[in-house]
Design a protein around this motif. Structure first.
Motif, PDB file in Angstrom:
ATOM      1  N   LEU C 201      80.927 -28.835  59.460  1.00  0.00           N
ATOM      2  CA  LEU C 201      79.628 -28.174  59.616  1.00  0.00           C
ATOM      3  C   LEU C 201      78.497 -29.041  59.095  1.00  0.00           C
ATOM      4  CD1 LEU C 201      80.570 -24.523  58.640  1.00  0.00           C
ATOM      5  CD2 LEU C 201      80.376 -25.514  60.906  1.00  0.00           C
ATOM      6  N   GLY C 202      78.778 -30.325  58.902  1.00  0.00           N
ATOM      7  CA  GLY C 202      77.720 -31.231  58.491  1.00  0.00           C
ATOM      8  C   GLY C 202      77.472 -31.253  56.998  1.00  0.00           C
ATOM      9  N   GLY C 203      78.203 -30.428  56.227  1.00  0.00           N
ATOM     10  CA  GLY C 203      77.986 -30.390  54.787  1.00  0.00           C
ATOM     11  C   GLY C 203      76.514 -30.189  54.485  1.00  0.00           C
ATOM     12  N   PRO C 204      75.994 -30.915  53.507  1.00  0.00           N
ATOM     13  CA  PRO C 204      74.583 -30.758  53.170  1.00  0.00           C
ATOM     14  C   PRO C 204      73.643 -31.205  54.288  1.00  0.00           C
ATOM     15  CG  PRO C 204      75.559 -32.566  51.960  1.00  0.00           C
ATOM     16  CD  PRO C 204      76.679 -31.856  52.620  1.00  0.00           C
ATOM     17  N   ASN C 205      74.151 -32.009  55.233  1.00  0.00           N
ATOM     18  CA  ASN C 205      73.278 -32.491  56.298  1.00  0.00           C
ATOM     19  C   ASN C 205      72.979 -31.432  57.340  1.00  0.00           C
ATOM     20  OD1 ASN C 205      73.140 -35.127  55.314  1.00  0.00           O
ATOM     21  ND2 ASN C 205      75.171 -35.515  56.147  1.00  0.00           N
ATOM     22  N   GLY C 206      73.809 -30.389  57.376  1.00  0.00           N
ATOM     23  CA  GLY C 206      73.603 -29.377  58.391  1.00  0.00           C
ATOM     24  C   GLY C 206      73.906 -29.908  59.778  1.00  0.00           C
ATOM     25  N   ILE C 207      73.525 -29.158  60.777  1.00  0.00           N
ATOM     26  CA  ILE C 207      73.788 -29.547  62.165  1.00  0.00           C
ATOM     27  C   ILE C 207      72.444 -29.661  62.869  1.00  0.00           C
ATOM     28  CG2 ILE C 207      74.898 -28.880  64.326  1.00  0.00           C
ATOM     29  CD1 ILE C 207      76.807 -27.177  62.639  1.00  0.00           C
ATOM     30  N   SER C 208      72.224 -30.806  63.472  1.00  0.00           N
ATOM     31  CA  SER C 208      70.985 -30.914  64.235  1.00  0.00           C
ATOM     32  C   SER C 208      71.323 -30.956  65.720  1.00  0.00           C
ATOM     33  CB  SER C 208      70.198 -32.148  63.816  1.00  0.00           C
ATOM     34  OG  SER C 208      71.026 -33.271  63.853  1.00  0.00           O
ATOM     35  N   GLY C 209      70.318 -30.859  66.541  1.00  0.00           N
ATOM     36  CA  GLY C 209      70.536 -30.883  67.987  1.00  0.00           C
ATOM     37  C   GLY C 209      70.995 -29.552  68.550  1.00  0.00           C
ATOM     38  N   VAL C 210      70.596 -28.455  67.890  1.00  0.00           N
ATOM     39  CA  VAL C 210      70.921 -27.142  68.447  1.00  0.00           C
ATOM     40  C   VAL C 210      70.072 -26.938  69.692  1.00  0.00           C
ATOM     41  CG1 VAL C 210      71.080 -24.697  67.958  1.00  0.00           C
ATOM     42  CG2 VAL C 210      71.252 -26.336  66.098  1.00  0.00           C
ATOM     43  N   LYS C 211      70.722 -26.478  70.762  1.00  0.00           N
ATOM     44  CA  LYS C 211      69.983 -26.304  72.010  1.00  0.00           C
ATOM     45  C   LYS C 211      69.055 -25.105  71.927  1.00  0.00           C
ATOM     46  CE  LYS C 211      73.376 -27.573  75.310  1.00  0.00           C
ATOM     47  NZ  LYS C 211      74.231 -26.900  76.282  1.00  0.00           N
ATOM     48  N   PRO C 212      67.825 -25.240  72.326  1.00  0.00           N
ATOM     49  CA  PRO C 212      66.964 -24.056  72.366  1.00  0.00           C
ATOM     50  C   PRO C 212      67.360 -23.160  73.533  1.00  0.00           C
ATOM     51  CG  PRO C 212      65.781 -25.970  73.164  1.00  0.00           C
ATOM     52  CD  PRO C 212      67.126 -26.453  72.736  1.00  0.00           C
ATOM     53  N   LEU C 213      67.051 -21.890  73.412  1.00  0.00           N
ATOM     54  CA  LEU C 213      67.367 -20.976  74.497  1.00  0.00           C
ATOM     55  C   LEU C 213      66.517 -21.325  75.711  1.00  0.00           C
ATOM     56  CD1 LEU C 213      67.429 -17.775  72.352  1.00  0.00           C
ATOM     57  CD2 LEU C 213      69.364 -18.709  73.564  1.00  0.00           C
ATOM     58  N   SER C 214      67.100 -21.188  76.874  1.00  0.00           N
ATOM     59  CA  SER C 214      66.322 -21.474  78.072  1.00  0.00           C
ATOM     60  C   SER C 214      66.752 -20.537  79.193  1.00  0.00           C
ATOM     61  CB  SER C 214      66.528 -22.926  78.503  1.00  0.00           C
ATOM     62  OG  SER C 214      67.894 -23.142  78.748  1.00  0.00           O
ATOM     63  N   ILE C 215      65.819 -20.263  80.095  1.00  0.00           N
ATOM     64  CA  ILE C 215      66.148 -19.456  81.266  1.00  0.00           C
ATOM     65  C   ILE C 215      66.215 -20.411  82.448  1.00  0.00           C
ATOM     66  CG2 ILE C 215      65.427 -17.556  82.739  1.00  0.00           C
ATOM     67  CD1 ILE C 215      63.867 -16.513  80.280  1.00  0.00           C
ATOM     68  N   GLY C 216      67.412 -20.664  82.903  1.00  0.00           N
ATOM     69  CA  GLY C 216      67.577 -21.657  83.961  1.00  0.00           C
ATOM     70  C   GLY C 216      67.133 -23.014  83.458  1.00  0.00           C
ATOM     71  N   GLU C 217      66.186 -23.615  84.157  1.00  0.00           N
ATOM     72  CA  GLU C 217      65.661 -24.912  83.749  1.00  0.00           C
ATOM     73  C   GLU C 217      64.469 -24.759  82.826  1.00  0.00           C
ATOM     74  OE1 GLU C 217      66.765 -28.242  84.673  1.00  0.00           O
ATOM     75  OE2 GLU C 217      68.445 -26.844  84.810  1.00  0.00           O
TER      76      GLU C 217
END
Lengths: 404, 321, 400
Positions: C201-217
């Motif tokens: 889970l990335g430890g203290p670094n956390g996780i980056s690059g989470v996809k934002p929600l999108s509707i279609g494109e």
């Protein structure tokens, strides 16, 4: 309405609050430089650092150095516009830093930003700057992945990465001095994690024995179980990959346990006055690597130190303060390249192709936006002071480090 | 073997630090039936007030005038008075206003008060004490006090010329002495017995002529003094004090008191030792175990609360309807 | 205690559809001023609003306003919807303010979730931030590591946080009061430490690059140009957040007036009596935990997908304290109050950014003050009034 006891409690509370405000508010805080948006000839730069919170000393010193360089540039009259700085306090928290980054990119006059002491905060703000297409120059965070092909060219870094910082330390201690039995202690922050990872790899590459790795929470005060473990493991050297408080406690309690015959070496995060004050006489003989070149060795560097001292700032120069100053020089250099009307897009190109000679040597960026300027020197604690190792009594042989 | 012995000593000492905070919880809970969550912060406040008093008094030259032991006692006295006042403030703001409300209100309000104490310590010692220390240092010996919200060095006041073993023995000794004294006080003196009576039934105690109000206030004063001494020992053992350690000691102390049995003073020592042994042995014997020591300690706490909520040596109470 | 003979005196003209519209408009303007104005103006407006609210409540007028709203339900609903649709557009050129608005809605959801446990059932849960963290990490792992669509990830995040609520709820069934608080506190502290120590889970670094929600494109966190005007990238996401918050408010209100809400209150009053009435205490308590966890989980997931980064620091004990503070400040067991509390505290936090050294101190003092002076919160919970359901006319209800 209120019950009597409640009413009195309220009264007392008001008195207490007033007293608190007076006590705590003695030293006022100056707000970030807000600008009047009417002035047509203003260019703004964003600056992020932890001015409050656990790393406030480093963050505030960096801010002072950065503003010092910008003020000097404004005073020199070399620029046809005034440069203003939006100073954002990220308090070492990703969430706070992200909100601050939003504040910076929301300002249309901003052409570039620089910042970050904490890699975790940088992780949180990088997407924001990338998405706003504003260049971010990192002066302090050392985690490997921050500069990458994906982030290029928006994200550049003038500070060394964890690997660039640890390798010189390992070269001196392992290759030159021959310490082969290591024990790693670090804190669970992204800083500690990055250092541990890199140093573990270096140890494996150089054929050393790693007798154990322990990670501690930030705020740990009792290291004795770990020390007992180090003692029985037979390690000849302890590497600390974290920041100053835990490091000085560890050294302190090692001294207490009679373990002065074990070498204590750390990363630049432990290079601080605090290490000496908390560690007192226990700090003697601790080693730290510091990236860059010793500013006091060059005339420009000495001038920076003198100017900083003359500025009368309450925070002393830290390990990364020269880098913040250097970041200002790089940005100023890029601004010059952009002519009278700098835009974020022009700044992106100007920064990535820049070649700046400042107080730390000449900085250029590689194909990921990482600095090519790698240098480091080692310091040792001698009589309660950080002394450059080459000039210390340890180098001349008057005092000896623990046997490898 | 040497490793095992060393770790046992470490565990006992860590256990002492937890116990010192946990007896605060037990005392307050025993008499008032409330959890005073800021006990940890009061202890840390005690350590800070000793350091502050040391800064001021040492610069006034107390150590050159008075014998060392006497000077230390004066420091302790100052800290005890300050902590007792803080105990009274706690009662005034966080316990008394909620006498007739849900039991959770004092828990929340003492947590809030704990945050306030903690933050004020962090702010005040940065802005007020630091210039003081600088002024004091310029006049004579340098003082190991520094600024910022960073940790502060605790002056060495226990066995300053002695060995570490001596210091550790003194810490263990004082902890045991405090427990014994508290036991004797609660069981052999009239005030102590009144406290126990109040914890049993407040209204009845009032009817048999106990001045409940006075006894309650006295409890908070005594609790404050106990926590001041606790903070002094904890700070001396750790060699530094951090303004934000109060929450950690609060949680661990609370957990220790609950695991041992909230209403029993001895529960505090049993719980404190159990937590400390779990932590030290996880940290000392499992490779890379330090990171997990606190997690495992908390899991043990949850396990105990769920399966043995009355604590290890507490009495099982049947809820009356 | 209060309301001794003082007759509620609301100007008569407010008892109409137009009155509802006016009140709504006033609230709308106040919200906008508080959230968008400069520090001093915003704080003064906030203070005045709070004082007026206290005054209105003292006179019993807030209940009157509530009843007007209920009477002219349709007008109230339509005008609220219209205003909620306009609101984000007013922030179209203010990136930073839109950011604050998103954070407000996120904490509003989390506070609503905590309210099921703390407000309705009187179980002080110290782990709402942990629930948020589970939602956030779920969506982060699924989108950043497995490349899933963010909507599927959001659905799974709802499941995992609900499951986690169940898992944490089961052991706490055996405990009460302090013990329950200590268990949740221990779990919250352990949760952060576990996050720090899991390399995946990335430890203290956390996780980056989470996809934002999108509707279609159509990505919801992106700057679009509408009619030649470049709008802030947060605006589409703000619409989504407001929509979900509105949904959650609706759900919370339905639960409150339902049999379940009533039984939760009964458990809070007296567990034994509730048991005698035939309420399945275990099931109800678990329900409170699970639905609360889901609300918090969704809040966390929305937060993570908005910032595109999740880290362990964002979901620690101080964050839990902050959410607890929101619920108490706003008013326990009052849906409107809880959201108000979240709004006030978030805005204060953002506006006091320059003084972040004082932030925790301010929380502590607010919590302490509210507990001593007004333990029921700014908008206290209302007396349940079922007569309205059966009769057309408003019956004046008794106080306390």
């Amino acid at each position: 309405m209120l019950k009597k006891s409640r009413k009195y409690s309220l009264l007392w509370l008001v008195v207490l609050m007033a007293a608190l405000l007076i006590a705590a508010g003695c030293g006022g805080q100056d707000a970030g430089t807000g600008g009047d948006s009417e002035a047509p000839d203003v260019v703004k730069l964003g600056f992020l650092s932890p001015i409050t919170g656990p790393n406030s000393a480093e963050g505030a010193a960096a801010r002072n150095a950065f503003l010092m360089a910008i003020d000097a540039a404004n005073a020199s009259g070399e620029f046809p516009y005034t440069i203003e700085v939006i100073v954002i306090d990220d308090a070492s928290k990703p969430e706070v830093g992200a909100a601050g980054a939003q504040q910076i990119v929301a300002d249309e006059k901003v052409v570039a930003a620089t910042g970050h002491w904490n890699s975790g905060v940088a992780e949180a703000t990088i997407p924001i700057f990338k998405q706003a297409e504003i260049p971010l120059l990192i002066w302090g965070a050392i985690k490997e992945g921050l500069t990458s092909p994906e982030n290029y060219p928006y994200i550049t870094r003038s500070a060394p990465t964890a690997a660039q910082e640890n390798e010189p330390l390992a070269n001196i201690l392992i290759k030159d001095m021959g310490y082969k039995k290591w024990f790693i202690v670090s804190d669970v922050t992204s800083y500690g994690e990055a250092n541990t990872e890199v140093f573990t790899k270096i140890l494996a590459d150089m054929g050393c024995e790693l007798l154990g790795t322990e990670k501690v929470q930030e705020g740990t005060v009792d290291f004795r179980p770990i020390i007992q473990k180090i003692k029985s493991s037979g390690a000849t050297a302890v590497y600390f990959g974290g920041v100053v408080t835990e490091a000085s406690l560890l050294k302190n309690q090692m001294h207490e346990a009679g373990m002065d015959d074990v070498l204590f070496a750390g990363i630049s995060g432990i290079y601080s006055e605090d290490f000496l004050k908390i560690g007192a006489e226990a700090a003697e003989g601790a080693l730290a690597i510091k990236p860059g070149i010793d500013p006091s060795k060059s005339p420009e560097g000495q001038k920076f130190l003198d100017d900083y001292a003359a500025g009368g700032y309450s925070e002393p120069v830290g390990a990364f303060t020269p880098y913040a100053y250097e970041a200002a020089l790089i940005l100023l250099n890029a601004l010059k390249q952009c002519g009278d009307n700098p835009t974020p897009a022009a700044m992106v190109d100007a920064i990535k192709d820049s070649e700046t000679t400042g107080i730390m040597g000449t900085t250029t960026f590689n194909e990921f936006g990482q600095t090519n300027n790698v240098a480091a020197y080692m310091l040792v604690v001698q009589d309660g002071k950080w002394v450059s190792f080459d000039e210390s009594e340890y180098a001349t042989g008057t005092r000896v480090l623990p046997q490898p | 073997m040497e490793l095992l012995f060393g770790q046992i000593i470490n565990a006992i000492l860590l256990g002492c630090t937890y116990t010192l905070v946990a007896i605060g919880f037990s005392l307050f809970f025993g008499v008032m039936d409330v959890v005073v969550f800021c006990a940890g912060d009061i202890a840390i406040f005690g350590a800070f007030s000793i350091m502050g008093a040391y800064t001021i008094l040492a610069s006034a030259g107390i150590f050159s005038v008075l014998p060392f032991t006497v000077a230390v006692f004066i420091l302790l006295l100052v800290a005890s008075i300050l902590c007792a006042s803080l105990g009274l403030l706690t009662y005034r703001f966080s316990v008394k206003p909620f006498e007739n409300t849900s039991a959770l209100m004092p828990l929340l309000s003492t947590i809030a008060l704990g945050v306030v104490i903690k933050e004020v310590l962090g702010l005040v010692f940065q802005r007020v004490v630091n210039p003081l220390a600088k002024a004091a240092a310029s006049g004579g010996e340098a003082l190991a006090v520094q600024g910022g919200r960073n940790p502060q060095a605790m002056p060495v006041l226990i066995a300053p010329d002695g060995t570490i073993t001596e210091r550790n023995l003194i810490i263990i000794g004082v902890t045991l002495f405090l427990l014994l004294a508290l036991f004797l006080f609660l069981n052999k003196t009239k005030i102590g017995l009144s406290m126990q009576a109040i914890s049993q039934n407040k209204d009845l105690s009032r009817m048999i002529g106990i001045n409940v109000n006075r006894i309650v206030i006295l409890t908070f004063v005594i609790g404050g003094v106990l926590l001041a001494i606790g903070g002094f020992l904890v700070g001396s053992y750790n060699t530094i004090i951090r303004f934000d350690n109060g929450t950690m000691y609060g949680t661990k102390g609370f957990a220790a008191a609950v695991v041992g049995g909230l209403s029993n003073i001895y529960g505090a020592i049993v719980g404190g030792m159990l937590l400390a042994f779990v932590e030290v042995f996880v940290s000392g014997y499992i490779p890379n175990g330090t990171a997990y020591s606190s997690i495992i300690a908390f899991v043990v706490v949850v396990f105990f609360i769920v399966f043995k909520p009355e604590g290890i040596i507490g009495e099982k109470t049947v809820e009356k309807v | 205690m209060k309301d001794q003979g003082t007759k509620p005196s609301i100007p008569n003209f407010l008892y109409s559809a137009l009155g509802v519209l006016m009140i709504n408009l006033i609230i709308f303007v106040l919200l906008y001023v508080i959230i968008a104005a400069e520090f001093a103006v915003s704080m003064i407006t906030l203070l005045c609003t709070i004082l007026v609210m206290l005054y209105l409540d003292k006179k019993g007028l807030i209940n009157e306003i509530f009843s007007i709203f209920i009477k002219y339900k349709r007008t109230a609903l339509i005008s609220t919807v219209v205003l909620a649709l306009i609101f984000p557009l007013m922030l179209a050129d203010k990136r930073y303010i839109a950011h604050i608005a998103i954070i407000v809605t996120v904490y509003g959801m989390a506070a609503l979730g905590l309210n099921f446990q703390m407000g309705s059932t009187n179980m002080v849960n110290f782990a709402p931030a942990a629930f948020m963290g589970i939602g956030a990490y779920s969506i982060a792992v699924l989108t950043a590591k497995f490349g899933m669509s963010s909507w599927v990830a959001l659905a799974i995040a709802i499941l995992t946080s609900g499951l986690m609520g169940l898992l944490i709820g089961i052991p706490t069934l055996r405990t009460k009061d302090y013990y329950l608080s200590l268990v949740t506190m221990a779990l919250q502290l352990a949760f952060t430490m576990v996050l720090f120590n899991i390399p995946y889970l990335g430890g203290p670094n956390g996780i980056s690059g989470v996809k934002p929600l999108s509707i279609g494109e159509f990505s919801l966190v992106k700057s679009y140009t509408v009619f030649g005007v470049k709008i802030a990238p947060q605006i589409p996401y703000l619409y989504l957040c407001i929509l979900i918050l509105a949904l959650f408010i609706y759900i919370a209100m339905r639960i409150y007036i339902s049999r379940i809400g009533l039984s939760l209150n009964t458990i809070a009053q007296d567990e034994v009596a509730a048991n005698c009435l035939g309420i399945n205490i275990a099931a109800r308590k678990l329900f409170a935990f699970v639905i609360g966890a889901i609300f918090c989980g969704v809040a966390g997931a929305l937060y993570g997908s908005y910032t595109s980064y999740v880290g362990p620091d964002d979901f620690g004990f101080p964050k839990s304290l902050m959410i607890i503070c929101m619920v108490i400040l706003g008013g326990m067991d009052n849906v409107v109050g809880v959201v108000t509390g979240a709004f006030i505290l978030t805005v204060i936090t953002e506006k006091l950014r320059v003084f972040s050294d004082f932030q925790q101190l301010v929380y502590g003092l607010i919590l302490l003050t509210v507990l001593i002076v007004r333990p029921a919160g700014l908008i206290p919970k209302r007396v349940r009034n079922y007569c309205m359901v059966f009769k057309k006319n408003i019956v004046k209800h008794t106080q306390d």
